[in-house]
Design an enzyme around this catalytic site. Structure first.
Site, mmCIF file in Angstrom:
data_model
loop_
_atom_site.group_PDB
_atom_site.id
_atom_site.type_symbol
_atom_site.label_atom_id
_atom_site.label_comp_id
_atom_site.label_asym_id
_atom_site.label_seq_id
_atom_site.Cartn_x
_atom_site.Cartn_y
_atom_site.Cartn_z
ATOM 1 N N ASP A 1 2.451 9.931 -1.617
ATOM 2 C CA ASP A 1 3.400 9.167 -0.823
ATOM 3 C C ASP A 1 4.484 10.111 -0.300
ATOM 4 O O ASP A 1 5.089 10.853 -1.060
ATOM 5 C CB ASP A 1 4.029 8.067 -1.677
ATOM 6 C CG ASP A 1 5.085 7.285 -0.911
ATOM 7 O OD1 ASP A 1 5.009 7.263 0.332
ATOM 8 O OD2 ASP A 1 5.969 6.699 -1.546
ATOM 9 N N LYS A 2 4.709 10.062 1.002
ATOM 10 C CA LYS A 2 5.637 11.018 1.605
ATOM 11 C C LYS A 2 7.091 10.678 1.322
ATOM 12 O O LYS A 2 7.925 11.566 1.167
ATOM 13 C CB LYS A 2 5.417 11.056 3.112
ATOM 14 C CG LYS A 2 5.786 9.760 3.830
ATOM 15 C CD LYS A 2 5.608 9.879 5.318
ATOM 16 C CE LYS A 2 6.009 8.592 6.024
ATOM 17 N NZ LYS A 2 7.437 8.252 5.832
#
Length: 432
Positions: A287-288
């Site tokens: 997840d960025k």
């Protein structure tokens, strides 16, 4: 002193009732099995009957406690199944149901304790009250008094108190606590909204969702049909089959343990199904938000539509956004400060939720918001370029109008984090 001792004894018994019942029912059922194998059928029946009575008493206690607190769960089916099995002299089945009930309750209590212990910090932000419309006015009520169908007011900056549907034309929510995405989400009338999100714009109305549990009445109806067609033995068979099998709660307990372990590390996992699917994954995508990116929106590009320079557009937009509480306003003001743009004092400011903000800055009428709000008509080349770029970069667009004419657009993204050890280089903002 005596009252305190009695309350303490009750609390001790409530915490340990399920484990004690599990020991008694499991031992009694096993002893009955040994007696039956030894040829002592009457002793086996007596042991199984005793186990069944223990389970029946506990099931009655749980059912009554649930009714007192306004809850009616599928445990009622277990109660009816126990009573029916005893009535038709199926004592072994009644004993097995008692063991199932006790083991399920013990596992549930343990899992609930672990979940409460590990998720208490995450739940601390949960709202405790709601603003409800009643008889033409607003009243503040505890959250447990909100009923399905109630119309609630969610003020700017409030956490959405319950699940529901949007009863206003528009709403802008910060859903980062649930989804991890830093950029706000626009919703329209009738959209389903989730509790725990934050109102990032103006106030809006929310209609609390309805909830119905059909399994219990359906099971009772099928049991009634079975009784009418085949007698009480068939009705009991239906109830026994419909009884939730708590023995399979070993899997939910494992899932709760995983959720708790994640919560201790500040990771919110939506449900156990996510953990189950992870076992089949061969590739993991990170997840960025908050990991690769900063976790907050930032202006990354300014696209002029006319003769106004990019810095002038940013300065006017930031000057107006000083008066806004929108989640993107702080990002615009911060970008102007980083660029050294002079800011003026906005006057005659009005803001419309879901549309934009309007005001006067240094004698010039400035509008920020959606394309229609900024007077954009059709799709001229510069607008197509803005939208194409926003789609490719996953950015949000804020259109700017000055003195009644579209002046340009701001693109906002969740930017790459500043470099650390082995980190990536931060993306340079494009100012046009």
């Amino acid at each position: 002193m005596r009252v305190t001792v009695v309350r303490g004894a009750r609390a001790w018994l409530a915490r340990r009732a399920a484990p004690l019942l599990l020991v008694v029912t499991a031992a009694g059922t096993a002893a009955g099995g040994v007696a039956w194998l030894a040829g002592a059928g009457q002793a086996a029946d007596a042991l199984w009957l005793g186990v069944a009575i223990c389970g029946l008493a506990y099931a009655c206690w749980v059912a009554i406690a649930g009714i007192v607190h306004g809850r009616l769960s599928v445990d009622v089916i277990a109660l009816l199944a126990l009573a029916g099995a005893i009535a038709v002299d199926e004592l072994l089945a009644a004993a097995v149901i008692s063991v199932m009930l006790a083991s399920g309750r013990a596992l549930e209590d343990w899992a609930a304790y672990r979940a409460r212990h590990d998720l208490s910090a995450l739940l601390a932000r949960a709202p405790r009250i709601a603003r409800r419309y009643r008889d033409g006015s607003l009243e503040t009520v505890p959250l447990d008094q909100v009923e399905a169908g109630d119309l609630l007011l969610v003020a700017a900056g409030d956490v959405v108190p319950v699940d529901g549907t949007l009863a206003a034309d528009a709403a802008v929510l910060d859903e980062s606590a649930l989804t991890g995405e830093a950029l706000p989400v626009q919703h329209g009338r009738g959209d389903a909204l989730r509790s725990g999100t934050v109102n990032a714009a103006g106030p809006f109305d929310l209609r609390a969702d309805r909830y119905a549990m059909w399994f219990l009445p359906l099971s009772l109806a099928v049991a009634g049909v079975a009784w009418a067609l085949g007698g009480p033995a068939q009705a009991v068979a239906v109830l026994v089959v419909a009884t939730p099998c708590p023995l399979i709660l070993a899997a939910p307990v494992a899932l709760v343990s995983g959720l708790s372990a994640a919560a201790r590390r500040g990771i919110v996992v939506k449900n156990g199904g996510v953990l189950e699917r992870l076992a089949q994954c061969s590739t993991v995508l990170l997840d960025k938000t908050g990991t690769l990116t900063a976790g907050q929106p930032a202006v990354t590009a300014i696209v002029p539509a006319s003769a106004l320079a990019a810095e002038e557009i940013l300065g006017l937009a930031a000057s107006l956004d000083q008066a806004s509480g929108h989640v993107l306003a702080a990002a615009v003001v911060r970008a102007a400060a980083e660029r050294g743009c002079p800011l003026g004092q906005p006057v005659d400011v009005t803001e419309q939720a879901g549309q934009g903000i309007e005001g006067t800055v240094a004698g010039r009428l400035v509008r920020l918001g959606r394309a229609e709000w900024a007077g954009v008509r059709g799709a001229p080349p510069w607008v197509r370029a803005v939208r194409r770029r926003a789609w490719l970069d996953g950015a949000l667009t804020v259109f700017v109008a000055v003195d009644g004419a579209p002046a340009g657009a701001l693109l906002l993204e969740d930017r790459i984090r500043r470099p650390g050890r082995g980190g990536q280089r931060r993306r340079r903002a494009d100012w046009g």
